[in-house]
Design a protein around this motif. Structure first.
Motif, mmCIF file in Angstrom:
data_model
loop_
_atom_site.group_PDB
_atom_site.id
_atom_site.type_symbol
_atom_site.label_atom_id
_atom_site.label_comp_id
_atom_site.label_asym_id
_atom_site.label_seq_id
_atom_site.Cartn_x
_atom_site.Cartn_y
_atom_site.Cartn_z
ATOM 1 N N LYS A 1 25.259 7.915 25.560
ATOM 2 C CA LYS A 1 25.585 8.430 24.240
ATOM 3 C C LYS A 1 26.829 7.735 23.692
ATOM 4 O O LYS A 1 27.825 7.596 24.406
ATOM 5 N N PRO A 2 26.776 7.281 22.420
ATOM 6 C CA PRO A 2 27.956 6.612 21.848
ATOM 7 C C PRO A 2 29.146 7.567 21.766
ATOM 8 O O PRO A 2 28.988 8.747 21.495
ATOM 9 N N ALA B 1 32.563 6.024 14.929
ATOM 10 C CA ALA B 1 33.496 5.786 13.824
ATOM 11 C C ALA B 1 33.550 4.312 13.467
ATOM 12 O O ALA B 1 33.559 3.945 12.296
ATOM 13 N N ARG B 2 33.553 3.435 14.479
ATOM 14 C CA ARG B 2 33.600 1.992 14.204
ATOM 15 C C ARG B 2 32.371 1.554 13.415
ATOM 16 O O ARG B 2 32.457 0.690 12.556
#
Length: 82
Positions: A2-3, A9-10
């Protein structure tokens, strides 16, 4: 996998991708008052940092993540960072 919040945000901040290691390296350069020699990649610069001070590149990456999260918070709140 999972990111992370910083990774999300990036990707979403102003719809541009901010390369984590490049941002981290530029923060490091500004903080220590040095710049990479022309042609030296971020990976090479971080490899040199790692030899001198193990863990240093990861600390700069965490700084970059914090900066991206802050800018993301500011854009979500509708105000410009100062």
């Amino acid at each position: 996998m999972k990111p992370t919040a910083a990774a999300k945000a990036r990707r979403t901040m102003l719809m541009i991708e901010i390369p984590r290691d490049e941002l981290a390296c530029r923060i490091a350069e500004a903080s220590i008052g040095a710049t990479r020699p022309a042609g030296l990649t971020v990976a090479e610069a971080f490899a040199q940092m790692e030899r001198i001070d193990p863990g240093q590149p990861e600390r700069w990456r965490r700084s970059a993540d914090a900066a991206v999260r802050y800018f993301h918070e500011c854009t979500n709140a509708g105000r410009q960072p100062s």
